[in-house]
Structures are given as structure tokens and as C-alpha cells.
Design an enzyme around this catalytic site. Structure first.
Site, mmCIF file in Angstrom:
data_model
loop_
_atom_site.group_PDB
_atom_site.id
_atom_site.type_symbol
_atom_site.label_atom_id
_atom_site.label_comp_id
_atom_site.label_asym_id
_atom_site.label_seq_id
_atom_site.Cartn_x
_atom_site.Cartn_y
_atom_site.Cartn_z
ATOM 1 N N ARG A 1 0.995 -1.086 0.026
ATOM 2 C CA ARG A 1 0.289 -0.257 0.501
ATOM 3 C C ARG A 1 0.920 1.153 0.037
ATOM 4 N NH1 ARG A 1 -4.876 2.271 4.170
ATOM 5 N NH2 ARG A 1 -3.856 4.389 3.936
ATOM 6 N N ASP B 1 -11.501 -0.701 4.149
ATOM 7 C CA ASP B 1 -12.300 0.053 5.279
ATOM 8 C C ASP B 1 -13.180 -0.812 6.283
ATOM 9 O OD1 ASP B 1 -11.039 2.158 6.104
ATOM 10 O OD2 ASP B 1 -12.356 3.458 3.822
ATOM 11 N N ASP C 1 -7.544 0.797 -0.136
ATOM 12 C CA ASP C 1 -7.677 1.348 1.064
ATOM 13 C C ASP C 1 -8.742 -0.005 1.233
ATOM 14 O OD1 ASP C 1 -7.594 2.964 2.795
ATOM 15 O OD2 ASP C 1 -9.651 3.340 2.801
ATOM 16 N N ARG D 1 -4.478 6.932 -2.512
ATOM 17 C CA ARG D 1 -3.307 5.667 -2.479
ATOM 18 C C ARG D 1 -3.829 4.736 -3.143
ATOM 19 N NH1 ARG D 1 -7.168 6.412 2.019
ATOM 20 N NH2 ARG D 1 -6.592 9.082 1.633
HETATM 21 O O1 GSY Z 1 -11.625 6.855 2.670
HETATM 22 C C1 GSY Z 1 -11.782 5.866 1.348
HETATM 23 C C2 GSY Z 1 -10.308 7.131 0.539
HETATM 24 N N1 GSY Z 1 -10.728 8.186 -0.113
HETATM 25 C C3 GSY Z 1 -11.534 8.250 -0.610
HETATM 26 C C4 GSY Z 1 -11.796 6.611 -1.736
HETATM 27 O O2 GSY Z 1 -12.533 5.745 -1.515
HETATM 28 N N2 GSY Z 1 -13.366 7.001 -2.159
HETATM 29 C C5 GSY Z 1 -13.561 9.137 -2.855
HETATM 30 N N3 GSY Z 1 -14.200 9.099 -3.805
HETATM 31 N N4 GSY Z 1 -12.647 10.210 -2.001
HETATM 32 C C6 GSY Z 1 -12.281 9.270 -0.798
HETATM 33 N N5 GSY Z 1 -11.407 10.294 -0.583
HETATM 34 C C7 GSY Z 1 -10.836 9.058 0.163
HETATM 35 S S1 GSY Z 1 -9.464 9.999 1.830
#
Ligand code: GSY
Length: 171
Positions: A91, A105, A103, A100
Site C-alpha cells: 500500500r 475499510d 484502501d 492511495r
Molecule cells: O476513504 C477512503 C479513501 N478516500 C476516497 C475514496 O475511496 N473514494 C473517494 N471518492 N474519495 C476518497 N477520499 C478518500 S480519503
């Protein structure tokens, strides 16, 4: 998942996102690696959605999806397994809220609630993000229509529904 286990299993939901490199490959590979872990079975996958970045907006669009997992691991064990998968995939996340490679969650683990520094359940921000809710509703509806309805009510209430477009249908 080991079939000899007498442990009771729980359905959990995870959110996946990537906006660097081969985004689809990161999503798919992370689920393959998670399914290799003892006590984890991937039971449903949403379609893949392309979504506008939230938070730090000056970055590439994300691919997001959700998966349902049947697991005999406790919530902390499942989260550990997910963090391991992120590490296995090397990662990369250079900026907080920024781009990233992958990710993962943990959004929901049955009816469990947690509020430690390590793990918060349900995920504290899941109801504020259309990029989480849209794919999650897609798969939750099949197992738990009441859960899907509750998630949908929250989605309707969001002022800001960032662009969430179906990119690839569920396989
Ligand atoms: O929270 C996960 C990372 N993340 C994302 C995501 O997965 N998708 C979108 N559209 N915006 C994001 N901003 C973050 S930080």
C-alpha cells in the site's frame, strides 16, 4: 474458509478504494488475498464504481466497491487481516486523505459496535459518503433489506453526493 471450524460465522461488510496504478487490479487482488485467510470467505461483491475524490479533491478519480465477507474471525482479527492485505499489496499513501493504491475499510461487522483507537464500528464516516453507501446498498439488499433501506435513507439525506458512476457491473 476452513469448513472444520465450529466457530459461529458473522457477515461483515468492507469498503474498498483505489486511485493509483491499476485500480481494478488492486481491488480484485485484495479480495483474492483476503479470501486466502483462514476464517474468511467473500460471499458477495458489488459492481465497481468510479467516484470523484472526497477530502483532498486535487487527485485522480477512485474506483470504489464493497464486499460481503462471511467470517469466523473476531472484528479485530478481520481488521488485522485487511491491514495485512494492504501491506502485502505494498500500500502506498503519501498524503493523508490523498491518493492511495488500496484502501480497505471495515464498515460493519454483524451488529457489533466498537469505539477503540484501533477500530470503530460501524465505520464512523460510512453514512456521510456516497462512494461507500452506493456499493454497500447494492450488496446489503440481498442479505438484509432492512439494512439496505436504512443505508438508503442516509444516502437520500446527503447534501453532497459526489459523482458515483457504475464503471463495471458485479461479476
Ligand atoms: O476513504 C477512503 C479513501 N478516500 C476516497 C475514496 O475511496 N473514494 C473517494 N471518492 N474519495 C476518497 N477520499 C478518500 S480519503
Amino acid at each position: 474458509m476452513s469448513t472444520s471450524s465450529a466457530e459461529p460465522s458473522v457477515y461483515a461488510y468492507i469498503g474498498l478504494g483505489s486511485n493509483m496504478g491499476d485500480r481494478e487490479q488492486y481491488l480484485r487482488r485484495s479480495l483474492e488475498l483476503l479470501a486466502e485467510r483462514p476464517g474468511v470467505r467473500i460471499t458477495r461483491q458489488s459492481g465497481i464504481y468510479e467516484t470523484e475524490p472526497v477530502g483532498f479533491v486535487d487527485q485522480d478519480p477512485f474506483l470504489n466497491m464493497s464486499a460481503e465477507v462471511e467470517t469466523t474471525l473476531p472484528p479485530e482479527g478481520l481488521l488485522d487481516a485487511m491491514l495485512d492485505v494492504e501491506r502485502q499489496l505494498g500500500r502506498i499513501r503519501e498524503i493523508r486523505w490523498g491518493p492511495r493504491t488500496i484502501d480497505l475499510d471495515l464498515l460493519l461487522y454483524g451488529q457489533a459496535e466498537r469505539s477503540s483507537d484501533f477500530l470503530q464500528l460501524p465505520h464512523p464516516r460510512m453514512l456521510e459518503r456516497a462512494f461507500v453507501l452506493v456499493p454497500l446498498i447494492e450488496i446489503a439488499a440481498a442479505r438484509d433489506p432492512a439494512l439496505a433501506e436504512w443505508l438508503h435513507e442516509h444516502l437520500e439525506k446527503l447534501d453532497r453526493k459526489e459523482g458515483v458512476c457504475l464503471w463495471k457491473k458485479a461479476q
